[in-house]
Design a protein around this motif. Structure first.
Motif, short mmCIF file in Angstrom:
data_model
loop_
_atom_site.label_atom_id
_atom_site.label_comp_id
_atom_site.label_asym_id
_atom_site.label_seq_id
_atom_site.Cartn_x
_atom_site.Cartn_y
_atom_site.Cartn_z
N ILE A 54 -8.98 3.69 1.89
CA ILE A 54 -7.70 4.41 1.81
C ILE A 54 -6.83 3.96 0.65
CG2 ILE A 54 -7.52 5.07 4.24
CD1 ILE A 54 -5.71 2.58 4.62
N ALA A 76 -12.41 5.53 6.63
CA ALA A 76 -11.19 5.78 7.40
C ALA A 76 -11.36 7.12 8.09
CB ALA A 76 -9.98 5.86 6.47
N VAL A 77 -10.53 7.33 9.12
CA VAL A 77 -10.51 8.68 9.70
C VAL A 77 -9.58 9.56 8.86
CG1 VAL A 77 -8.70 8.18 11.43
CG2 VAL A 77 -10.34 10.01 11.84
N GLY A 78 -8.50 8.96 8.34
CA GLY A 78 -7.56 9.71 7.49
C GLY A 78 -8.15 9.90 6.10
N LEU A 101 -13.49 4.57 15.72
CA LEU A 101 -12.27 3.76 15.65
C LEU A 101 -11.20 4.18 16.65
CD1 LEU A 101 -10.51 6.02 14.19
CD2 LEU A 101 -11.10 4.91 12.07
N ARG A 238 0.39 7.16 9.40
CA ARG A 238 0.62 7.03 7.96
C ARG A 238 2.12 6.89 7.70
NH1 ARG A 238 -3.98 6.10 7.83
NH2 ARG A 238 -5.64 6.98 6.54
N HIS A 286 -1.29 -2.59 8.37
CA HIS A 286 -2.26 -1.50 8.51
C HIS A 286 -3.60 -2.01 9.10
CE1 HIS A 286 -3.24 2.74 6.83
NE2 HIS A 286 -3.99 2.49 7.89
C1 GLV Z 1 -6.93 4.21 8.80
O1 GLV Z 1 -5.79 4.25 8.49
C2 GLV Z 1 -7.74 5.35 9.01
O2 GLV Z 1 -7.32 6.47 8.68
O3 GLV Z 1 -8.87 5.19 9.50
#
Ligand code: GLV
Length: 320
Positions: A54, A76-78, A101, A238, A286
């Motif tokens: 990220i 990341a998932v984001g 996650l 975020r 984070h």
């Molecule tokens: C962490 O911030 C994610 O998006 O995995």
């Protein structure tokens, strides 16, 4: 000629080894320093796959100058660090690491909720700072979590996982989401409300939405003013979703009780960030998904996605 995989952060060798068997792997050999933009641009020029975090900005410029690039696999998932529109136009697959996650991040979000409600970090700082002169009746008193009303903004997988935990605490659960979730709503007994309603009624407001043009600054001065003076705001998604200047002012003026933040608008934050000067802020760097098991599972997903795309299979967890 083997295809080239560029990894933007130093990874454990056992994670990289399977990729080395099939591809030429190049890696930024630093654990805690972001790869400089010029090096990323240079490496991307020859790469067939990018393994990113990220902290890497995968802009249109990076991708337009990467003629071989087939896949960007984000750890990341984001994926707000990637220009998704550009990737789509350029025919580059983007993958992320959902599911593995979910529970870990929900644990952390719940930990922040407890910590901010019960002033855990503030209390520990007092003790370690040698300021605990006596036990006293109203010392470090916080807000009850058990039985309180929780408002979840962004009811995706992680939101639902937090809601499961909250049921054990007999919390009354409100949620706001782009789409209403009739099935789980009924199954788990949570209530769909509009954002203003949620902010007015919740004792704990938990932000778990992705950062998009629509959610940027979603929680600013007006929204904070709707919250109870005793309310706790937790952000585990975020930073850009909550306006930090407005949050600082609301916390300082006592318009809300406290905040728990795992994320910031610009990361890493420096120690003189205004929010870090407030005792009623619990701040973390984070670490939502940071358990050993989960981080290794996420790495496996990235490794697999890169192998799939480079060998012509359809990967799991495609963003575009
Ligand atoms: C962490 O911030 C994610 O998006 O995995």
């Amino acid at each position: 000629m083997k295809q080239i995989v560029y990894i933007t952060r130093k990874l454990p060798e056992e994670v990289v080894a399977p990729l080395r068997e099939k591809f030429t792997v190049r890696m930024w050999e630093e654990e805690e320093i972001v790869v400089p933009k010029e090096i990323l641009l240079e490496e991307a020029k020859s790469a067939h796959a990018l393994w990113t975090t990220i902290t890497d900005q995968i802009t249109r410029e990076v991708m337009e100058n990467a003629p071989n690039l087939k896949v960007v696999s984000n750890f990341a998932v984001g994926f707000n660090n990637i220009d998704i529109k550009a990737a789509k136009e350029l025919g580059i697959t983007v993958t992320n690491t959902p599911n593995v996650l979910t529970e870990t991040t929900a644990d952390l979000a719940f930990a922040l909720l407890l910590a901010s409600g019960r002033r855990i970090t503030e209390a520990e700082a007092m003790l370690r700072g040698g300021k605990w002169t006596s036990w006293s009746p109203m010392q470090l008193t916080g807000m009850d979590v058990f039985g309180a009303t929780l408002g979840i903004v962004g009811m995706g997988r992680i939101g639902e996982a937090v809601a499961k935990r909250a049921r054990g605490f007999e919390m009354n659960i409100l949620y706001h989401n782009r789409t209403r979730k009739m099935d789980t709503e009924e199954m788990y007994g949570y209530e769909y409300v509009d954002l203003d309603d949620l902010l007015k009624r919740a004792d704990f407001v938990l932000i778990l939405a992705p950062l998009t043009e629509k959610t940027k600054n979603l929680i600013a001065k007006r929204e904070l003013s709707l919250m109870k003076e005793t309310a706790v705001l937790v952000n585990a998604s975020r930073g850009g979703i909550v306006n930090e200047q407005d949050l600082y002012e609301a916390l300082k003026a006592g318009e809300i009780w406290s905040a728990g933040l795992d994320v910031f608008e610009t990361e890493p934050v420096s120690v003189d960030h205004p929010l870090l000067t407030l005792p009623n802020v619990t701040a973390l760097p984070h670490i939502g998904s940071a358990s050993i098991q989960t981080r290794l599972a996420m790495m496996k997903l990235n490794e697999r996605a890169i192998g799939d795309v480079l060998e012509g299979r359809v990967p799991n967890h495609i963003v575009v």
